[in-house]
Structure formats: structure tokens, C-alpha cells
Write a protein that holds these residues in place. Sequence first.
Motif, PDB file in Angstrom:
ATOM      1  N   GLN A 139      12.926   9.201  -3.309  1.00 42.81           N
ATOM      2  CA  GLN A 139      12.780   8.845  -1.892  1.00 42.81           C
ATOM      3  C   GLN A 139      11.590   7.900  -1.694  1.00 42.81           C
ATOM      4  O   GLN A 139      11.492   7.244  -0.666  1.00 42.81           O
ATOM      5  CB  GLN A 139      12.585  10.106  -1.047  1.00 42.81           C
ATOM      6  CG  GLN A 139      13.869  10.876  -0.844  1.00 42.81           C
ATOM      7  CD  GLN A 139      13.615  12.124  -0.017  1.00 42.81           C
ATOM      8  OE1 GLN A 139      12.908  13.024  -0.434  1.00 42.81           O
ATOM      9  NE2 GLN A 139      14.175  12.165   1.173  1.00 42.81           N
ATOM     10  N   GLY A 140      10.709   7.839  -2.686  1.00 37.15           N
ATOM     11  CA  GLY A 140       9.599   6.885  -2.624  1.00 37.15           C
ATOM     12  C   GLY A 140      10.146   5.472  -2.469  1.00 37.15           C
ATOM     13  O   GLY A 140       9.674   4.680  -1.647  1.00 37.15           O
ATOM     14  N   GLU A 141      11.194   5.159  -3.264  1.00 43.19           N
ATOM     15  CA  GLU A 141      11.817   3.830  -3.155  1.00 43.19           C
ATOM     16  C   GLU A 141      12.352   3.620  -1.742  1.00 43.19           C
ATOM     17  O   GLU A 141      12.241   2.527  -1.175  1.00 43.19           O
ATOM     18  CB  GLU A 141      12.951   3.701  -4.179  1.00 43.19           C
ATOM     19  CG  GLU A 141      13.717   2.395  -4.037  1.00 43.19           C
ATOM     20  CD  GLU A 141      14.857   2.244  -5.032  1.00 43.19           C
ATOM     21  OE1 GLU A 141      14.705   2.673  -6.192  1.00 43.19           O
ATOM     22  OE2 GLU A 141      15.902   1.681  -4.642  1.00 43.19           O
ATOM     23  N   ASP A 142      12.908   4.678  -1.191  1.00 41.65           N
ATOM     24  CA  ASP A 142      13.478   4.581   0.155  1.00 41.65           C
ATOM     25  C   ASP A 142      12.396   4.160   1.167  1.00 41.65           C
ATOM     26  O   ASP A 142      12.625   3.289   2.010  1.00 41.65           O
ATOM     27  CB  ASP A 142      14.076   5.942   0.534  1.00 41.65           C
ATOM     28  CG  ASP A 142      15.007   5.886   1.721  1.00 41.65           C
ATOM     29  OD1 ASP A 142      15.462   4.774   2.058  1.00 41.65           O
ATOM     30  OD2 ASP A 142      15.283   6.948   2.311  1.00 41.65           O
ATOM     31  N   ALA A 163       3.835   1.704   2.870  1.00 45.58           N
ATOM     32  CA  ALA A 163       4.899   2.706   2.703  1.00 45.58           C
ATOM     33  C   ALA A 163       4.235   4.056   2.479  1.00 45.58           C
ATOM     34  O   ALA A 163       3.349   4.181   1.644  1.00 45.58           O
ATOM     35  CB  ALA A 163       5.772   2.339   1.509  1.00 45.58           C
ATOM     36  N   ARG A 164       4.667   5.047   3.239  1.00 47.33           N
ATOM     37  CA  ARG A 164       4.075   6.378   3.064  1.00 47.33           C
ATOM     38  C   ARG A 164       4.946   7.188   2.122  1.00 47.33           C
ATOM     39  O   ARG A 164       5.817   7.935   2.566  1.00 47.33           O
ATOM     40  CB  ARG A 164       4.035   7.095   4.402  1.00 47.33           C
ATOM     41  CG  ARG A 164       3.213   6.405   5.447  1.00 47.33           C
ATOM     42  CD  ARG A 164       3.502   7.085   6.747  1.00 47.33           C
ATOM     43  NE  ARG A 164       2.545   6.684   7.756  1.00 47.33           N
ATOM     44  CZ  ARG A 164       2.184   7.479   8.747  1.00 47.33           C
ATOM     45  NH1 ARG A 164       2.676   8.689   8.828  1.00 47.33           N
ATOM     46  NH2 ARG A 164       1.342   7.055   9.653  1.00 47.33           N
ATOM     47  N   ALA A 165       4.698   6.996   0.832  1.00 46.01           N
ATOM     48  CA  ALA A 165       5.546   7.698  -0.147  1.00 46.01           C
ATOM     49  C   ALA A 165       4.829   8.942  -0.643  1.00 46.01           C
ATOM     50  O   ALA A 165       4.549   9.070  -1.815  1.00 46.01           O
ATOM     51  CB  ALA A 165       5.857   6.760  -1.298  1.00 46.01           C
ATOM     52  N   ASN A 166       4.515   9.855   0.229  1.00 43.62           N
ATOM     53  CA  ASN A 166       3.679  10.984  -0.197  1.00 43.62           C
ATOM     54  C   ASN A 166       4.503  12.223  -0.555  1.00 43.62           C
ATOM     55  O   ASN A 166       5.649  12.375  -0.161  1.00 43.62           O
ATOM     56  CB  ASN A 166       2.694  11.329   0.914  1.00 43.62           C
ATOM     57  CG  ASN A 166       3.421  11.750   2.164  1.00 43.62           C
ATOM     58  OD1 ASN A 166       4.001  12.817   2.214  1.00 43.62           O
ATOM     59  ND2 ASN A 166       3.424  10.895   3.171  1.00 43.62           N
ATOM     60  N   GLY A 167       3.852  13.117  -1.283  1.00 41.33           N
ATOM     61  CA  GLY A 167       4.512  14.340  -1.736  1.00 41.33           C
ATOM     62  C   GLY A 167       4.672  15.384  -0.636  1.00 41.33           C
ATOM     63  O   GLY A 167       5.340  16.388  -0.847  1.00 41.33           O
ATOM     64  N   LEU A 168       4.068  15.159   0.510  1.00 41.82           N
ATOM     65  CA  LEU A 168       4.230  16.120   1.604  1.00 41.82           C
ATOM     66  C   LEU A 168       5.623  16.005   2.208  1.00 41.82           C
ATOM     67  O   LEU A 168       6.224  16.992   2.620  1.00 41.82           O
ATOM     68  CB  LEU A 168       3.215  15.849   2.724  1.00 41.82           C
ATOM     69  CG  LEU A 168       1.747  16.088   2.412  1.00 41.82           C
ATOM     70  CD1 LEU A 168       0.891  15.608   3.555  1.00 41.82           C
ATOM     71  CD2 LEU A 168       1.508  17.557   2.157  1.00 41.82           C
ATOM     72  N   ASP A 174      -5.566   5.346   9.025  1.00 45.29           N
ATOM     73  CA  ASP A 174      -4.641   4.515   9.789  1.00 45.29           C
ATOM     74  C   ASP A 174      -4.233   3.269   8.991  1.00 45.29           C
ATOM     75  O   ASP A 174      -4.641   2.157   9.306  1.00 45.29           O
ATOM     76  CB  ASP A 174      -5.302   4.136  11.118  1.00 45.29           C
ATOM     77  CG  ASP A 174      -4.360   3.334  11.987  1.00 45.29           C
ATOM     78  OD1 ASP A 174      -3.136   3.395  11.753  1.00 45.29           O
ATOM     79  OD2 ASP A 174      -4.850   2.622  12.886  1.00 45.29           O
ATOM     80  N   LEU A 175      -3.418   3.474   7.948  1.00 47.06           N
ATOM     81  CA  LEU A 175      -3.033   2.342   7.098  1.00 47.06           C
ATOM     82  C   LEU A 175      -2.233   1.315   7.886  1.00 47.06           C
ATOM     83  O   LEU A 175      -2.461   0.108   7.766  1.00 47.06           O
ATOM     84  CB  LEU A 175      -2.214   2.834   5.905  1.00 47.06           C
ATOM     85  CG  LEU A 175      -2.921   3.775   4.930  1.00 47.06           C
ATOM     86  CD1 LEU A 175      -1.972   4.211   3.836  1.00 47.06           C
ATOM     87  CD2 LEU A 175      -4.140   3.113   4.331  1.00 47.06           C
ATOM     88  N   TRP A 208       0.858  -1.186   0.000  1.00 46.23           N
ATOM     89  CA  TRP A 208       0.000   0.000   0.000  1.00 46.23           C
ATOM     90  C   TRP A 208       0.890   1.229   0.000  1.00 46.23           C
ATOM     91  O   TRP A 208       1.794   1.356   0.841  1.00 46.23           O
ATOM     92  CB  TRP A 208      -0.855   0.045   1.280  1.00 46.23           C
ATOM     93  CG  TRP A 208      -1.971  -0.930   1.311  1.00 46.23           C
ATOM     94  CD1 TRP A 208      -2.366  -1.775   0.322  1.00 46.23           C
ATOM     95  CD2 TRP A 208      -2.846  -1.174   2.424  1.00 46.23           C
ATOM     96  NE1 TRP A 208      -3.429  -2.524   0.741  1.00 46.23           N
ATOM     97  CE2 TRP A 208      -3.748  -2.181   2.020  1.00 46.23           C
ATOM     98  CE3 TRP A 208      -2.959  -0.642   3.715  1.00 46.23           C
ATOM     99  CZ2 TRP A 208      -4.742  -2.666   2.859  1.00 46.23           C
ATOM    100  CZ3 TRP A 208      -3.945  -1.128   4.549  1.00 46.23           C
ATOM    101  CH2 TRP A 208      -4.835  -2.132   4.118  1.00 46.23           C
ATOM    102  N   ILE A 209       0.604   2.140  -0.903  1.00 50.52           N
ATOM    103  CA  ILE A 209       1.355   3.389  -0.928  1.00 50.52           C
ATOM    104  C   ILE A 209       0.448   4.497  -0.389  1.00 50.52           C
ATOM    105  O   ILE A 209      -0.583   4.824  -1.005  1.00 50.52           O
ATOM    106  CB  ILE A 209       1.813   3.728  -2.369  1.00 50.52           C
ATOM    107  CG1 ILE A 209       2.673   2.602  -2.959  1.00 50.52           C
ATOM    108  CG2 ILE A 209       2.559   5.055  -2.408  1.00 50.52           C
ATOM    109  CD1 ILE A 209       4.068   2.498  -2.426  1.00 50.52           C
ATOM    110  N   GLY A 210       0.814   5.043   0.749  1.00 50.14           N
ATOM    111  CA  GLY A 210       0.058   6.160   1.329  1.00 50.14           C
ATOM    112  C   GLY A 210       0.364   7.443   0.573  1.00 50.14           C
ATOM    113  O   GLY A 210       1.464   7.602   0.038  1.00 50.14           O
ATOM    114  N   THR A 211      -0.587   8.336   0.480  1.00 49.36           N
ATOM    115  CA  THR A 211      -0.382   9.589  -0.275  1.00 49.36           C
ATOM    116  C   THR A 211      -0.663  10.789   0.640  1.00 49.36           C
ATOM    117  O   THR A 211      -0.938  10.622   1.824  1.00 49.36           O
ATOM    118  CB  THR A 211      -1.335   9.644  -1.477  1.00 49.36           C
ATOM    119  OG1 THR A 211      -2.665   9.609  -0.969  1.00 49.36           O
ATOM    120  CG2 THR A 211      -1.115   8.503  -2.435  1.00 49.36           C
ATOM    121  N   CYS A 212      -0.638  11.970   0.043  1.00 48.90           N
ATOM    122  CA  CYS A 212      -0.894  13.189   0.821  1.00 48.90           C
ATOM    123  C   CYS A 212      -2.253  13.109   1.507  1.00 48.90           C
ATOM    124  O   CYS A 212      -2.388  13.454   2.680  1.00 48.90           O
ATOM    125  CB  CYS A 212      -0.903  14.397  -0.093  1.00 48.90           C
ATOM    126  SG  CYS A 212       0.646  14.632  -0.931  1.00 48.90           S
TER     127      CYS A 212
END
Length: 420
Positions: free
Chosen positions: A141-144, A130-135, A111-112, A99-103
Motif C-alpha cells: 500500500q506504500g506504492e498506493d 506520501a504518507r506511507a506509514n505503518g500506522l 506538517d509535511l 518525501w515519505i512520511g512515517t509513524c
Amino acid sequence: MNAQLNFECETGNYHTFCPISCVAWLYQKIQDSFFLVIGTKTCGYFLQNALGVMIFAEPRYAMAELEESDISAQLNDYKELKRLCLQIQQNRNPSVIIWIGTCTTEIIKMDLEGMAPKLEMELQIPIVVARANGLDYAFTQGEDTVLAALVHRCTQQTHSDQNKLVLFGSISNTVANQLTLELQKQNIHVDGWLPSQNYNDLPNLGSNVYVCAVNPFLSRTATTLMRRRKCKLIGAPFPIGPDGTKQWIEKICEAFHQKPQNLIQREQQIWNQLKQYCDLLHNKSVFFMGDNLLEISLARFLIRCGMIVNEIGIPYLDKRFQASELKLLKQTCEFMQSPLPRIVEKPDNYNQIQRIHEFQPDLVITGMGLANPLESRHINTKWSVEFTFAQIHGFINARDILELVTRPLRRNEKISKFEI
Ligand code: SF4
């Protein structure tokens, strides 16, 4: 020359890709995974456009598009996600759902992390969050964030006295094999990669495992590996360009008490092959606007090729994680008698444009948003995203980097001949 590197920090008003774009290369790397991006239409539009033709190839990623009723909590998030994950499980049967969390999930505080373990039990399939959000993050860094989340899923190394080596960073299988072979030549065995090709082959981790990164944007993963799994981090410059690759191998050899063999000759051999490109680049100036965190390594390599770097813009700089790379940058400048570039963290694109007008660099490495406007003002540009998708690691691929960098210069030479 004993000057220090000069670090500055601006407003963070710059163009970059959203970190959710990491699904584009990660779903291809982890072949039995499925990525579910939980966000709004904005995220969907971005992915659809940024990933170009890939969207027609039935990719293993999808959007869980939040609607008004999700945001005002009239629908039950858990039930909605369960419905979607069941559908994914039935249609694609992946080994893991990420699951990729977003802004939006951040802002409405969905609460993912709380829901994932429950759903995992119910559906009997691993769900990684993974919280790969633009905020919080920029592009690579998304990969990170994804790799840091995967660290928790690696199995524990059963006790053994022998030290192991695990490399982390997502690179194509061909390049991973090339690096593995280079290390094999030094009698060093790579015990695993994070990420692995299949979710179930994630490496074993523990206190006798040395870890080393192949990419400069993996500082969270490095910290997680050290703090949570007690791994030993090998701090090295990154294997980009023959100079970086040589030092990367040397540092690994040092950790495993191996004397490097034929490395100097190997590096020299590559430099000889690159001579024609270096001649073209000699004394040309380059300006990195900064959007993918590869900038320091690329700048260091280009300085070694004879270029002068006016400015290195970079979204985020972890000085500890990049310490060896920064040291090599400084040494390279001294060796080439090139001025030390200014390093601008969180750059401001507006200010940078003013500086570009001042410097009049021969090449600007920048995103698509600014490339054409600059070209129309007679400033050569190279689209920075290509460095993220091209094969740039190791000795063999140094040539590919220079192919990319010199392309606009070669093109202009051709055009000017044509005009005459
Ligand atoms: S910046 Fe936020 S809203 Fe925009 S695409 Fe990325 S995650 Fe979605």
C-alpha cells in the motif's frame, strides 16, 4: 453451487513489511527520483535490513533521521529539511524529491504537506509528499500512497474527443512492454503509465482518459484518479495468471469497443505450457497468511491450476476495487468445483497458526518471520515477499509464479528421494 464468498475480519495482529519499503522498487522505476524517508532509526534499520544488498548500490533514497531535538520541536523542521534537500539537489540532481512520511511524523504531526510547497518554490524542484506509514498501511500500500500523490502532478489532458488509455501500477519496464504489446495486438494503444520511467513523462489525465490497474493494492490511486481527475476506471481482474490476463485484456477491449482477437487461443497456449506445473499442484492445498494484498489474485490463479485454497488472509480488502477479481475467484471455484476459500481481512497470525495445524495444508504462503518456524514443524512454506519482487504479470510470466509456488514442493520431492 451457489454459495457466497465468506469474509471475516480478525485483529490485524499479523506480520508484514512496513509500507516505506516501496521506495525499494519505486526509486528503480522512476529513474530521476529521490526518496527521502523522514523517520527514526527504527525505519532506517528496517530499510537497511529489508532491502538487502541494494543498500550497497548507492540507491536514490535516504533517511532523514529525526532526533530527540526534532521531536521536542527544539529544531526547526523546515530548516532541517531544506538543508537535506539542498544537499540531495546538489549531489544527485533529481527531477523530483519524494518525501515519505512515517509513524513518527504522523504522531508528532509534522506538517509535511504544508512545508513541501514552500520548499518547492524556494529550491525550484518538485517535492511530493506520501504518507506511507505503518500506522495506516501495509507493505505494498506504500506504492498506493506514492502513486495517489503523483496523480496530482500529472498534467491536464487538453480536450480531445478520442479516448485514451493510461495504466497504473509500478511494474518492471520489461513487463510493462509485454503488456503494452499484448494490448497492441488488440489494436489498443497505451497512452501512458503511472508511474512513468521519468518524472517529467507522467501521463496526461482528464475526463476522456480510461484508467486500468495492474495491481490489486492500488485502490486509493484509483479513487484519486476518478474523483480528482475525472478519469474512467476500467474494473477488471488483475493480469496475474493467464486467466486474469485474458479477462483484463477483455475488459479493456470492451471499454474501447474492440472485439478481442485470438485471446482464447492465447490463454490456452499458456495453459498448455503450464501443464507440468499444474499436474504437480493438482489437489494440493495452500494457505495464504496474507501480507501483500496480491493474495486474492494469486489464490484465484492457483485454484485454476487445480489447488485447493484453505484460507486467503489479506491485510486490507477494498471490495469495490477488487469486485471483478472477487467475481472471477468465485467463478473459478465453481468451474473447478473447488470449495470457496474463507477470506480473512486483517488476520491474526496466532489464530492462523492454529488453523494451519488443523488444516495441515501442503503449502503455506507467509513472511520470513514465520516461514522457518513452520518448516521446522514439517509444513512447507513459500516466502510471500518474492511475489512482490518477481515478474508475475501477463501471459508470459505465469510460469514464473508457478516456479515460485512449486519450488518448495519440488525441493521436498528431491529430498525425500535422497533420504530413501
Ligand atoms: S512501521 Fe512506522 S516506525 Fe516502523 S519502520 Fe514503518 S514507518 Fe518506521
